[in-house]
Design an enzyme around this catalytic site. Structure first.
Site, PDB file in Angstrom:
ATOM      1  N   ARG A  27      -0.331 -12.059  -0.874  1.00 32.50           N
ATOM      2  CA  ARG A  27      -0.049 -10.641  -0.640  1.00 32.50           C
ATOM      3  C   ARG A  27       0.668  -9.987  -1.827  1.00 32.50           C
ATOM      4  O   ARG A  27       1.534  -9.137  -1.644  1.00 32.50           O
ATOM      5  CB  ARG A  27       0.765 -10.441   0.649  1.00 32.50           C
ATOM      6  CG  ARG A  27       0.044 -10.866   1.916  1.00 32.50           C
ATOM      7  CD  ARG A  27      -1.091  -9.882   2.219  1.00 32.50           C
ATOM      8  NE  ARG A  27      -1.705 -10.179   3.495  1.00 32.50           N
ATOM      9  CZ  ARG A  27      -1.414  -9.555   4.639  1.00 32.50           C
ATOM     10  NH1 ARG A  27      -0.531  -8.611   4.672  1.00 32.50           N
ATOM     11  NH2 ARG A  27      -2.044  -9.880   5.731  1.00 32.50           N
ATOM     12  N   ARG A  31       2.323  -3.416   0.255  1.00 37.08           N
ATOM     13  CA  ARG A  31       3.249  -2.329   0.586  1.00 37.08           C
ATOM     14  C   ARG A  31       4.608  -2.386  -0.093  1.00 37.08           C
ATOM     15  O   ARG A  31       5.311  -1.387  -0.118  1.00 37.08           O
ATOM     16  CB  ARG A  31       3.448  -2.282   2.107  1.00 37.08           C
ATOM     17  CG  ARG A  31       2.259  -1.688   2.832  1.00 37.08           C
ATOM     18  CD  ARG A  31       2.391  -1.878   4.329  1.00 37.08           C
ATOM     19  NE  ARG A  31       2.203  -3.286   4.678  1.00 37.08           N
ATOM     20  CZ  ARG A  31       2.215  -3.755   5.917  1.00 37.08           C
ATOM     21  NH1 ARG A  31       2.448  -2.940   6.928  1.00 37.08           N
ATOM     22  NH2 ARG A  31       2.009  -5.034   6.160  1.00 37.08           N
ATOM     23  N   ARG A  40      -2.738   3.896  -2.018  1.00 37.37           N
ATOM     24  CA  ARG A  40      -3.186   3.904  -0.618  1.00 37.37           C
ATOM     25  C   ARG A  40      -3.217   5.334  -0.083  1.00 37.37           C
ATOM     26  O   ARG A  40      -4.139   5.721   0.627  1.00 37.37           O
ATOM     27  CB  ARG A  40      -2.276   3.042   0.261  1.00 37.37           C
ATOM     28  CG  ARG A  40      -2.882   2.830   1.643  1.00 37.37           C
ATOM     29  CD  ARG A  40      -2.001   2.050   2.564  1.00 37.37           C
ATOM     30  NE  ARG A  40      -0.909   2.855   3.067  1.00 37.37           N
ATOM     31  CZ  ARG A  40      -0.066   2.480   4.026  1.00 37.37           C
ATOM     32  NH1 ARG A  40      -0.190   1.284   4.564  1.00 37.37           N
ATOM     33  NH2 ARG A  40       0.894   3.268   4.422  1.00 37.37           N
ATOM     34  N   ASP A  77      -9.433  -7.452   3.046  1.00 38.00           N
ATOM     35  CA  ASP A  77      -8.761  -8.007   4.221  1.00 38.00           C
ATOM     36  C   ASP A  77      -9.687  -8.993   4.909  1.00 38.00           C
ATOM     37  O   ASP A  77     -10.906  -8.869   4.807  1.00 38.00           O
ATOM     38  CB  ASP A  77      -8.364  -6.892   5.199  1.00 38.00           C
ATOM     39  CG  ASP A  77      -7.331  -7.412   6.183  1.00 38.00           C
ATOM     40  OD1 ASP A  77      -6.157  -7.497   5.812  1.00 38.00           O
ATOM     41  OD2 ASP A  77      -7.715  -7.783   7.315  1.00 38.00           O
TER      42      ASP A  77
HETATM   43  O1  1CP Z   1      -2.589  -9.378  -2.672  1.00 39.29           O
HETATM   44  C1  1CP Z   1      -3.080  -9.694  -1.588  1.00 39.29           C
HETATM   45  O2  1CP Z   1      -3.019 -10.830  -1.133  1.00 39.29           O
HETATM   46  C2  1CP Z   1      -3.741  -8.574  -0.847  1.00 39.29           C
HETATM   47  C3  1CP Z   1      -5.044  -8.846  -0.196  1.00 39.29           C
HETATM   48  C4  1CP Z   1      -4.928  -9.224   1.282  1.00 39.29           C
HETATM   49  C5  1CP Z   1      -5.186 -10.463   1.844  1.00 39.29           C
HETATM   50  C6  1CP Z   1      -5.478 -11.760   1.110  1.00 39.29           C
HETATM   51  C7  1CP Z   1      -4.647  -8.329   2.351  1.00 39.29           C
HETATM   52  C8  1CP Z   1      -4.308  -6.914   2.219  1.00 39.29           C
HETATM   53  N1  1CP Z   1      -4.797  -9.009   3.536  1.00 39.29           N
HETATM   54  C9  1CP Z   1      -5.114 -10.307   3.253  1.00 39.29           C
HETATM   55  C10 1CP Z   1      -5.412 -11.370   4.205  1.00 39.29           C
HETATM   56  C11 1CP Z   1      -5.017 -11.210   5.631  1.00 39.29           C
HETATM   57  N2  1CP Z   1      -5.145 -10.112   6.449  1.00 39.29           N
HETATM   58  C12 1CP Z   1      -4.542 -12.263   6.432  1.00 39.29           C
HETATM   59  C13 1CP Z   1      -4.386 -13.683   5.943  1.00 39.29           C
HETATM   60  C14 1CP Z   1      -3.182 -13.816   5.071  1.00 39.29           C
HETATM   61  C15 1CP Z   1      -1.867 -13.806   5.732  1.00 39.29           C
HETATM   62  O3  1CP Z   1      -1.661 -14.628   6.636  1.00 39.29           O
HETATM   63  O4  1CP Z   1      -1.015 -12.998   5.311  1.00 39.29           O
HETATM   64  C16 1CP Z   1      -4.338 -11.779   7.731  1.00 39.29           C
HETATM   65  C17 1CP Z   1      -3.805 -12.552   8.931  1.00 39.29           C
HETATM   66  C18 1CP Z   1      -4.725 -10.424   7.728  1.00 39.29           C
HETATM   67  C19 1CP Z   1      -4.739  -9.509   8.913  1.00 39.29           C
HETATM   68  C20 1CP Z   1      -3.924  -8.308   8.650  1.00 39.29           C
HETATM   69  N3  1CP Z   1      -4.308  -7.319   7.810  1.00 39.29           N
HETATM   70  C21 1CP Z   1      -2.634  -8.020   9.128  1.00 39.29           C
HETATM   71  C22 1CP Z   1      -1.778  -8.950   9.945  1.00 39.29           C
HETATM   72  C23 1CP Z   1      -1.670  -8.574  11.349  1.00 39.29           C
HETATM   73  C24 1CP Z   1      -0.953  -9.661  12.120  1.00 39.29           C
HETATM   74  O5  1CP Z   1      -1.591 -10.207  13.018  1.00 39.29           O
HETATM   75  O6  1CP Z   1       0.214  -9.970  11.819  1.00 39.29           O
HETATM   76  C25 1CP Z   1      -2.251  -6.777   8.603  1.00 39.29           C
HETATM   77  C26 1CP Z   1      -1.018  -5.989   8.870  1.00 39.29           C
HETATM   78  C27 1CP Z   1      -3.321  -6.365   7.750  1.00 39.29           C
HETATM   79  C28 1CP Z   1      -3.368  -5.155   6.880  1.00 39.29           C
HETATM   80  C29 1CP Z   1      -3.221  -5.433   5.430  1.00 39.29           C
HETATM   81  N4  1CP Z   1      -4.017  -6.293   4.685  1.00 39.29           N
HETATM   82  C30 1CP Z   1      -3.649  -6.232   3.354  1.00 39.29           C
HETATM   83  C31 1CP Z   1      -2.569  -5.283   3.247  1.00 39.29           C
HETATM   84  C32 1CP Z   1      -1.910  -4.888   1.962  1.00 39.29           C
HETATM   85  C33 1CP Z   1      -2.312  -4.813   4.542  1.00 39.29           C
HETATM   86  C34 1CP Z   1      -1.301  -3.758   4.913  1.00 39.29           C
HETATM   87  C35 1CP Z   1      -2.028  -2.495   5.156  1.00 39.29           C
HETATM   88  C36 1CP Z   1      -1.325  -1.278   4.674  1.00 39.29           C
HETATM   89  O7  1CP Z   1      -1.354  -0.944   3.470  1.00 39.29           O
HETATM   90  O8  1CP Z   1      -0.754  -0.617   5.553  1.00 39.29           O
END
Ligand code: 1CP
Length: 355
Positions: A27, A31, A40, A77
């Protein structure tokens, strides 16, 4: 024969010696970076950002510019796969992702599509192309997907969950149905990762964020087995003729380290509940290891962050096959100045603890 990689991240993934330990951070684009929030906002919302190749490429590069990291990770994502399989996806403000209607029975599973990534996920392929042009092979690019089990939790729950009651209920009452869903996901994820590789990602990571909520035997049967099927189906030579390493990250699954190492992956990613020195002895050079600092160390002072980095690098010791990372993603309230301290501590480490 694949050629030898010249990037220290790819060298370490393959267990080859490196000039220093490479570092990237799960990540790393997100944010906690004000420049991410600005882009964003320009895109409108998170999913629009993922679907805009120019802007998604821009945020992919943001953490590299700040911290000189050793790998970039595609900005996207894991939930783009259920969307491409036909499930409407949205991210509400302040809430997690929402996938509605959820998958609850055999007819829901039967309706899922097998996406052609060159078509329904074309925007991801365009993003990879744009990032590759901007990177000009200065830094390698990691592609990724969620694991079938982790994707299934979101699809069956209809979003994030604290109890996982629907997907666990399905696991115990309808294991056959859950396995059908997992097999559909194995196909979709294999196609998707192979498409990412064709478009030039130089390593791939499978995120099994929710592997750790499964019982011991359930993890092997419902998560590890499907990840192993994916790994067996990947074309691991990239268009540049180099090996594309596979990183398997299953959170909360350190107890399964030896079995994860036997899946055919090149690297196992560890969270902070596993001792890195012991893990190295357990895998004994069969795979490289990635990790595993507690992301909460970034709430501590710069001195403490430095000490923790040194403690971890000393715990691994002077052996090849380590990629420094956190044990899970950076929190949105993390101070970017602390990430700079972390990156510099890894990059300047001279093999000794300073304290
Ligand atoms: O630099 C990076 O790694 C960014 C790319 C990335 C990756 C690899 C994002 C951007 N998401 C992910 C993978 C991801 N998404 C996972 C696996 C990794 C982990 O465990 O952290 C999971 C479970 C998700 C699902 C997801 N997407 C959630 C989690 C919800 C939960 O169940 O807790 C959330 C909040 C997102 C949104 C998201 N994805 C990525 C970002 C930067 C965000 C936040 C969105 C925003 O800008 O508001």
């Amino acid at each position: 024969m694949p050629t030898q990689p010249r990037h220290r991240f790819l060298q370490a993934c393959l267990g080859l010696p490196t000039d220093r330990t490479p570092i990237w951070i799960m990540r790393q684009a997100g944010r906690y970076l004000p420049e991410y929030m600005a882009v964003r906002q320009q895109a409108g919302h998170f999913l629009a950002l993922c679907k805009n190749p120019e802007l998604a490429a821009q945020v992919t590069l943001q953490p590299l510019e700040r911290f000189n990291l050793d790998a970039a990770i595609l900005f996207s994502d894991i939930l783009v796969i259920p969307e491409a399989m036909g499930m409407p996806l949205r991210f509400g403000t302040g809430e997690g992702p929402i996938l509605e209607p959820p998958i609850r029975n055999a007819s829901d599973v039967a309706k899922l599509l097998r996406p052609d990534p060159e078509k329904s996920l074309d925007y991801v392929m365009q993003t990879i192309k744009t990032i590759k042009n901007l990177l000009a092979d200065k830094t390698p690019l990691i592609g990724f997907s969620g694991s079938p089990w982790t994707l299934a939790t979101y699809m069956v729950e209809g979003g994030s969950s604290k109890t996982f009651s629907n997907v666990k209920g399905m696991l115990y009452d309808r294991p056959d149905l859950l396995k059908t869903l997992l097999d559909r996901l194995v196909e979709a994820v294999t196609d998707y990762l192979n498409a990412q590789i064709r478009h030039g990602v130089q390593a791939v990571q499978i995120f099994d964020t929710w592997g750790g909520i499964l019982g011991h035997d359930e993890f092997l049967e419902f998560s590890l087995e499907s990840m192993q099927k994916i790994i067996a189906g990947l074309n691991r030579i990239g268009p540049d003729g180099q090996t594309v390493p596979v990183i398997l990250f299953a959170k909360g699954c350190g107890v399964h380290l030896e079995r994860m190492a036997a899946t055919g992956c090149d690297v196992v990613g560890l969270d902070w509940t596993t001792n890195l020195g012991e893990a190295r002895k357990r895998v004994n050079g069969r795979v490289a290891l990635q990790g595993n600092m507690d992301p909460a160390v970034l709430y501590a002072s710069p001195e403490k962050i430095q000490q923790e980095v040194e403690r971890l690098l000393c715990a691994y010791g002077p052996h090849p096959g380590h990629i420094f990372n956190l044990g899970h993603g950076i929190a949105p309230d993390c101070d970017p100045a602390k990430v700079a301290v972390l990156a510099a501590a890894v990059q300047n480490f001279n093999g000794k603890s300073s304290s």
